[in-house]
Design a protein around this motif. Structure first.
Motif, mmCIF file in Angstrom:
data_model
loop_
_atom_site.group_PDB
_atom_site.id
_atom_site.type_symbol
_atom_site.label_atom_id
_atom_site.label_comp_id
_atom_site.label_asym_id
_atom_site.label_seq_id
_atom_site.Cartn_x
_atom_site.Cartn_y
_atom_site.Cartn_z
ATOM 1 N N GLU A 37 -24.227 25.755 30.677
ATOM 2 C CA GLU A 37 -24.493 27.157 31.017
ATOM 3 C C GLU A 37 -24.057 28.080 29.886
ATOM 4 O OE1 GLU A 37 -23.546 30.374 34.612
ATOM 5 O OE2 GLU A 37 -22.514 28.429 34.559
ATOM 6 N N THR A 38 -22.895 27.755 29.267
ATOM 7 C CA THR A 38 -22.397 28.579 28.155
ATOM 8 C C THR A 38 -23.426 28.660 27.040
ATOM 9 O OG1 THR A 38 -20.148 27.852 28.667
ATOM 10 C CG2 THR A 38 -20.504 28.887 26.518
ATOM 11 N N LEU A 39 -24.125 27.553 26.804
ATOM 12 C CA LEU A 39 -25.093 27.489 25.714
ATOM 13 C C LEU A 39 -26.512 27.763 26.191
ATOM 14 C CD1 LEU A 39 -23.700 24.366 23.842
ATOM 15 C CD2 LEU A 39 -23.313 26.779 23.317
ATOM 16 N N SER A 40 -26.647 28.368 27.393
ATOM 17 C CA SER A 40 -27.955 28.749 27.951
ATOM 18 C C SER A 40 -28.896 27.564 28.046
ATOM 19 C CB SER A 40 -28.585 29.864 27.103
ATOM 20 O OG SER A 40 -27.786 31.018 27.138
ATOM 21 N N TYR A 41 -28.316 26.381 28.268
ATOM 22 C CA TYR A 41 -29.084 25.151 28.500
ATOM 23 C C TYR A 41 -29.975 24.765 27.318
ATOM 24 C CZ TYR A 41 -27.466 25.886 33.248
ATOM 25 O OH TYR A 41 -26.677 26.086 34.355
ATOM 26 N N HIS A 42 -29.622 25.263 26.134
ATOM 27 C CA HIS A 42 -30.377 24.873 24.940
ATOM 28 C C HIS A 42 -29.825 23.554 24.397
ATOM 29 C CE1 HIS A 42 -32.911 28.440 23.913
ATOM 30 N NE2 HIS A 42 -32.093 29.017 24.801
ATOM 31 N N THR A 43 -30.696 22.678 23.932
ATOM 32 C CA THR A 43 -30.260 21.386 23.380
ATOM 33 C C THR A 43 -30.848 21.108 22.002
ATOM 34 O OG1 THR A 43 -32.105 20.270 24.494
ATOM 35 C CG2 THR A 43 -29.995 20.366 25.673
ATOM 36 N N GLY A 44 -31.571 22.061 21.447
ATOM 37 C CA GLY A 44 -32.256 21.810 20.175
ATOM 38 C C GLY A 44 -31.499 22.277 18.943
ATOM 39 N N PHE A 45 -30.234 22.621 19.100
ATOM 40 C CA PHE A 45 -29.460 23.123 17.959
ATOM 41 C C PHE A 45 -29.323 22.069 16.853
ATOM 42 C CE2 PHE A 45 -27.444 25.345 21.667
ATOM 43 C CZ PHE A 45 -27.947 26.614 21.381
ATOM 44 N N ARG A 46 -29.322 22.555 15.623
ATOM 45 C CA ARG A 46 -28.954 21.715 14.479
ATOM 46 C C ARG A 46 -27.563 22.089 13.954
ATOM 47 N NH1 ARG A 46 -34.273 20.838 10.581
ATOM 48 N NH2 ARG A 46 -35.588 19.852 12.187
ATOM 49 N N HIS A 47 -27.212 23.361 14.147
ATOM 50 C CA HIS A 47 -25.927 23.864 13.650
ATOM 51 C C HIS A 47 -25.329 24.763 14.727
ATOM 52 C CE1 HIS A 47 -23.562 25.750 10.028
ATOM 53 N NE2 HIS A 47 -22.834 25.733 11.130
ATOM 54 N N LEU A 48 -24.127 24.408 15.183
ATOM 55 C CA LEU A 48 -23.471 25.173 16.243
ATOM 56 C C LEU A 48 -22.081 25.580 15.777
ATOM 57 C CD1 LEU A 48 -23.730 26.227 19.120
ATOM 58 C CD2 LEU A 48 -22.931 24.002 19.958
ATOM 59 N N ASN A 49 -21.849 26.887 15.629
ATOM 60 C CA ASN A 49 -20.573 27.415 15.130
ATOM 61 C C ASN A 49 -19.833 28.103 16.271
ATOM 62 O OD1 ASN A 49 -18.425 28.571 13.822
ATOM 63 N ND2 ASN A 49 -19.627 29.574 12.221
ATOM 64 N N LEU A 50 -18.710 27.489 16.690
ATOM 65 C CA LEU A 50 -17.882 28.036 17.775
ATOM 66 C C LEU A 50 -16.471 28.310 17.287
ATOM 67 C CD1 LEU A 50 -19.304 25.568 20.390
ATOM 68 C CD2 LEU A 50 -19.483 28.050 20.584
ATOM 69 N N HIS A 51 -16.344 28.534 16.025
ATOM 70 C CA HIS A 51 -15.042 28.802 15.407
ATOM 71 C C HIS A 51 -14.388 30.055 15.995
ATOM 72 C CE1 HIS A 51 -12.156 29.814 12.174
ATOM 73 N NE2 HIS A 51 -12.656 31.034 12.257
ATOM 74 N N GLY A 52 -13.066 29.992 16.180
ATOM 75 C CA GLY A 52 -12.308 31.178 16.544
ATOM 76 C C GLY A 52 -12.550 31.699 17.935
ATOM 77 N N ASN A 53 -12.742 30.822 18.913
ATOM 78 C CA ASN A 53 -12.836 31.247 20.304
ATOM 79 C C ASN A 53 -11.557 30.814 21.043
ATOM 80 O OD1 ASN A 53 -15.681 32.380 21.266
ATOM 81 N ND2 ASN A 53 -16.072 30.959 19.573
ATOM 82 N N LYS A 54 -11.656 30.667 22.346
ATOM 83 C CA LYS A 54 -10.498 30.250 23.152
ATOM 84 C C LYS A 54 -10.845 29.018 23.988
ATOM 85 C CE LYS A 54 -8.745 34.999 23.437
ATOM 86 N NZ LYS A 54 -8.325 36.108 24.345
ATOM 87 N N ILE A 55 -11.659 28.163 23.408
ATOM 88 C CA ILE A 55 -12.180 27.007 24.144
ATOM 89 C C ILE A 55 -11.049 26.028 24.484
ATOM 90 C CG2 ILE A 55 -13.751 25.038 24.042
ATOM 91 C CD1 ILE A 55 -15.465 26.718 22.096
ATOM 92 N N HIS A 56 -10.882 25.764 25.773
ATOM 93 C CA HIS A 56 -9.894 24.775 26.205
ATOM 94 C C HIS A 56 -10.524 23.738 27.143
ATOM 95 C CE1 HIS A 56 -9.555 28.086 29.213
ATOM 96 N NE2 HIS A 56 -9.554 27.070 30.068
ATOM 97 N N PHE A 57 -11.828 23.860 27.360
ATOM 98 C CA PHE A 57 -12.531 22.865 28.180
ATOM 99 C C PHE A 57 -13.930 22.652 27.608
ATOM 100 C CE2 PHE A 57 -15.624 21.890 31.532
ATOM 101 C CZ PHE A 57 -15.109 20.666 31.975
ATOM 102 N N ILE A 58 -14.321 21.361 27.494
ATOM 103 C CA ILE A 58 -15.670 21.000 27.066
ATOM 104 C C ILE A 58 -16.262 20.077 28.124
ATOM 105 C CG2 ILE A 58 -17.064 19.842 25.311
ATOM 106 C CD1 ILE A 58 -14.949 20.542 23.266
ATOM 107 N N GLN A 59 -17.411 20.403 28.604
ATOM 108 C CA GLN A 59 -18.076 19.581 29.610
ATOM 109 C C GLN A 59 -18.365 18.200 29.023
ATOM 110 O OE1 GLN A 59 -21.581 21.409 31.274
ATOM 111 N NE2 GLN A 59 -22.412 19.456 31.977
ATOM 112 N N PRO A 60 -17.799 17.134 29.609
ATOM 113 C CA PRO A 60 -18.054 15.783 29.095
ATOM 114 C C PRO A 60 -19.547 15.489 29.040
ATOM 115 C CG PRO A 60 -16.273 15.747 30.687
ATOM 116 C CD PRO A 60 -16.874 17.120 30.756
ATOM 117 N N GLY A 61 -19.989 14.905 27.918
ATOM 118 C CA GLY A 61 -21.406 14.564 27.756
ATOM 119 C C GLY A 61 -22.273 15.740 27.354
#
Length: 608
Positions: A37-61
Motif C-alpha cells: 500500500e505504501t508503494l501504491s501497489y506498483h511493482t515495476g520499479f528499477r530504482h527505489l530510494n527510501l533514504h532518510g525515513n523512519k522505516i521500522h517495518f517491511i512487509q515480508p515478501g
C-alpha cells in the motif's frame, strides 16, 4: 519515468503514480511502514530510494514480485527494529545494489536482509554497530563484488567469512576496531581498505597463488612493522601512513629479511611514522615505483647510489624529517620531477646535488639552512641552483639566506621563485639574471626589505610579485613592457605610491593588495582616483586606509575625494594669508611709530 518526491513529509507514495514508473525517490519523508500500500501497489520499479525515513517495518515478501528492481536504498532508517522480529524481508530477485547504512544494525541483523539476494553485487552496511563478521553473514549473497563496512565496531572476522565470495573485488573495512589480519588469502580481491582501525599486524598467507590486490590502505593504524604482503602480487597502491613503523623490515628483526617483490607498485606512502632510515635495499624490488612519500618521519640521512634503482620514480617526498645528509649518485633518479625536502636540517650538501637530476622541475627547500652558491666553483659550503635546465619551481623560503649572488639561477627555466621569510636578505642587481623570459611568480614577502637592488623591470614575463610585510618606502621601477598582473604591497611603509609607476603598470595590472601602509590621503590623489575609477581589483580595499591631517582616525581610501584635500588646502592657504597680513600690519604699525618718533625729534632739534 522518474518520480521525485523527496522532502515532502509523505507517509507513502502518491496514490496517482502513473503506470510504468521506473525510479521513485521517496527520500527524507515520514514513511514508517513499508508495504504494498505504501508503494501504491506498483511493482515495476528499477530504482527505489527510501533514504532518510523512519522505516521500522517491511512487509515480508514485498520485493519478490519486483523482478526489475536493481537499486534499493534503505539507508538512514530504523531497520534494527524490524531485525528484532527475526523475520526475513524475502527474495530480492534482481537487486544488484542495496544500501543498509545508518540503520543501527547489530551483529547478525544484516542476515535478515541478505538471506535471499542472488543477484546482489554492491552492498553498503556502513555506519552501523556490527562487531563481528561471521562465516554465514554473506551466504545468501554469493554474487557480491563490493562490500562497504566502514564505520562499524568490528572486532572479529571469522575465518572464511569472505572465502565463498568469488567475485569480491572491493572491501572497505575502514574505521573499525580490527587489531590484526593474519593469513590474508583473498586472491581475487582488488581493493582493500583497512584504514582507521587498531591494526598492529598485517600478514598474508604463504602462497604461490597470484593475488589480484592492486590497492591496499593500511593508514591510521598501530603497526610497528612493514606489512607482509603476498609474494606473487600486482599491488600498485600501498598506504601505510600514520602508523608506528620504526623499520621497513616486515619482522622488526634486521637479521630476518623476507623479500617481497613489488614489480607493479607505483605509489607507496610511509609518511607520519617513526622511521629513522630508509636503506637502498628497500627499493630493490620496486622497479615501477613513481611516487615515494616518507615525509614526517625521523630520517637523518638519505642516499641513493645504485643507478638501477627507482628508475621510474617521479616524486620523492622527504619533507619534515631530520635530514642532514642527502646523496644522489651519478645517473640516478633520471626520471625524478618533484623533490620535497622542506622542514629538514639541511645545511651542507654537495654543491652539484641537484644538477644530477636532469628531469627535476619542482624543488621544495623551505625551512632549511642552505646557502646559494655564486658562479665560483671553488666554494663548497653552498648549493648551486644554476644549470638545472628543467627546473620550474624553486622554494627557498625560511632558509636564513643572507645573500642571493649574481647569476644564481642562470641556465634554468624558473617560472616560480620563492625567497620569502629570509629576514635581512640582500639581493644583487644581477641576482635574477637569466630569468628574464621565464619567471612568472616572484615571492619576497617578510624579508625586512627597505629597498630592492634587483632590477625587476628586466623580467619581461613576471606577472605576480609578492612584496608584502617588508619595510619598503618606495616602489620598484618598471618600464612599459611590464606584464605585472598581481602586485602585493601589504604591510610596508609606503606613504606615497608613485602615480607614474602605477600608470606604467596600469596596462597589465589587474590585482593590487595595499592594506596596512601609512598612505597619505592628499599626496596620493591621482593614484587613489585610479583605484576608484579603473578596473583594477583591490581585494583588501575594505581595510585600506590613508592619513588625513584633519581626521583623527584613518580614512578609507574609497571615501577620499579631491574636495577633502582642496578645501583643506584652501583653509591652510587662508590661515597662512591671514598670518602674513597680521605680520604686515604689525610691521607697518611699527614703521609708522618709528617715523613719527624721528619727526618729533627732528622738530625739537629745529627749535633748539
Amino acid at each position: 519515468m522518474d518520480v521525485f518526491c523527496s522532502d515532502l513529509s509523505l507517509t507513502s507514495a502518491p496514490v496517482n503514480l502513473p503506470r510504468g514508473v521506473q525510479m521513485l525517490d521517496l527520500s527524507r519523508n515520514q514513511v514508517q511502514n513499508l508495504t504494498q500500500e505504501t508503494l501504491s501497489y506498483h511493482t515495476g520499479f528499477r530504482h527505489l530510494n527510501l533514504h532518510g525515513n523512519k522505516i521500522h517495518f517491511i512487509q515480508p515478501g514485498l520485493f519478490k514480485d519486483m523482478t526489475d528492481l536493481k537499486v534499493l536504498d534503505l539507508s538512514r532508517n530504523h531497520l534494527n527494529v524490524f531485525a528484532h522480529s527475526k523475520t526475513n524481508i524475502g527474495l530480492l530477485a534482481a537487486v544488484k545494489s542495496l544500501d543498509l547504512s545508518s540503520n543501527g544494525l547489530y551483529t547478525g541483523m544484516s542476515d535478515y536482509f541478505l538471506a535471499n539476494s542472488p543477484s546482489l553485487e554492491n552492498l553498503s552496511l556502513n555506519s552501523n554497530s556490527i562487531t563481528k563478521v561471521s562465516q554465514n553473514t554473506f551466504s545468501g549473497a554469493l554474487s557480491l563484488s563490493r562490500i562497504n563496512l566502514h564505520n562499524n565496531v568490528i572486532l572479529e572476522i571469522e575465518d572464511g567469512a569472505f572465502d565463498s565470495l568469488d567475485n569480491l573485488a572491493e572491501l572497505d573495512l575502514s574505521k573499525n576496531s580490527i587489531t590484526c589480519i593474519t593469513d590474508f588469502n583473498l586472491c581475487n580481491l582488488k581493493m582493500l581498505n583497512l584504514s582507521k582501525n587498531s591494526m598492529e599486524l598485517f600478514q598474508s598467507t604463504r602462497s604461490i597463488d597470484r593475488f589480484q590486490l592492486t590497492c591496499l590502505d593500511l593508514s591510521e593504524n598501530k603497526m610497528l612493522y612493514f606489512p607482509l604482503l603476498p609474494q606473487n602480487n600486482v599491488l600498485e597502491y600501498l598506504d601505510v601512513s600514520r602508523n608506528r613503523l620504526q623499520s621497513v623490515n616486515v619482522t622488526g628483526n634486521p637479521e630476518t629479511h623476507i623479500s617481497v617483490f613489488f614489480n607493479h607498485l607505483k605509489y607507496v606512502d610511509l609518511s607520519y611514522n617513526q622511521l629513522k632510515s630508509l636503506p637502498e635495499t628497500f627499493f630493490y624490488c620496486m622497479g615501477s615505483l613513481e611516487v615515494l612519500n616518507v615525509s614526517h618521519n625521523c630520517i637523518s640521512s638519505f642516499s641513493l647510489t645504485n643507478k638501477r634503482l627507482l628508475q621510474s620514480v617521479k616524486v620523492i617526498n622527504l619533507s619534515h624529517n631530520s635530514l642532514q645528509s642527502l646523496t644522489f649518485g651519478e645517473n640516478t633518479l633520471q626520471s625524478l620531477e618533484k623533490l620535497h625536502l622542506q622542514g629538514n636540517d639541511l645545511a651542507v650538501l654537495d654543491p652539484q646535488t641537484f644538477q644530477r637530476l636532469p628531469s627535476l622541475n619542482h624543488l621544495q627547500l623551505q625551512q632549511n639552512n642552505l646557502k646559494i652558491c655564486p658562479s665560483d666553483p671553488d666554494i663548497q659550503d653552498c648549493v648551486f641552483f644554476g644549470s638545472i635546465p628543467n627546473l620550474l619551481f624553486l622554494n627557498l623560503s625560511e632558509n636564513n639566506l643572507r645573500t642571493v649572488p649574481p647569476n644564481a639561477f642562470h641556465n634554468t627555466s624558473l617560472t616560480l621563485l620563492d625567497l620569502s621569510m629570509n629576514p635581512g636578505l640582500d639581493t644583487d642587481k644581477r641576482s635574477l639574471t637569466g630569468l628574464e623570459n621565464s619567471l612568472v611568480h616572484l615571492l619576497l614577502r617578510e624579508n625586512n626589505l627597505s629597498g630592492l637592488n634587483t632590477d625587476l623591470s628586466s623580467l619581461r614575463s613576471l606577472k605576480r610579485i609578492d612584496l608584502s610585510t617588508n619595510q619598503l618606502t618606495t616602489l620598484p621601477t618598471w618600464n612599459k613592457e611590464s606584464s605585472i598582473e598581481s602586485l602585493n604591497l601589504q604591510n610596508n611603509n609606503l606613504v606615497t605610491i608613485e602615480y607614474n609607476t602605477m600608470l606604467t603598470l596600469e596596462r597589465s595590472l589587474k590585482t593590487l593588495y595595499m592594506g596596512s601602509n601609512p598612505l597619505s590621503c592628499c599626496r596620493n590623489l591621482d593614484f587613489l582616483h585610479m583605484v576608484q575609477h579603473s578596473a583594477l581589483v583591490v581585494p583588501d580595499i575594505e581595510t585600506v586606509t590613508c592619513v588625513h591631517e584633519e581626521y583623527p582616525e584613518p580614512v578609507k581610501i574609497e571615501m577620499v575625494t579631491k574636495e577633502m584635500c582642496h578645501s583643506a588646502g584652501m583653509r591652510n592657504y587662508s590661515i597662512v594669508a591671514l598670518i602674513i597680513l597680521l605680520v604686515s600690519l604689525i610691521a607697518l604699525g611699527l614703521l609708522v611709530t618709528c617715523l613719527r618718533a624721528r619727526k618729533q625729534k627732528h622738530r625739537r632739534n629745529f627749535r633748539a
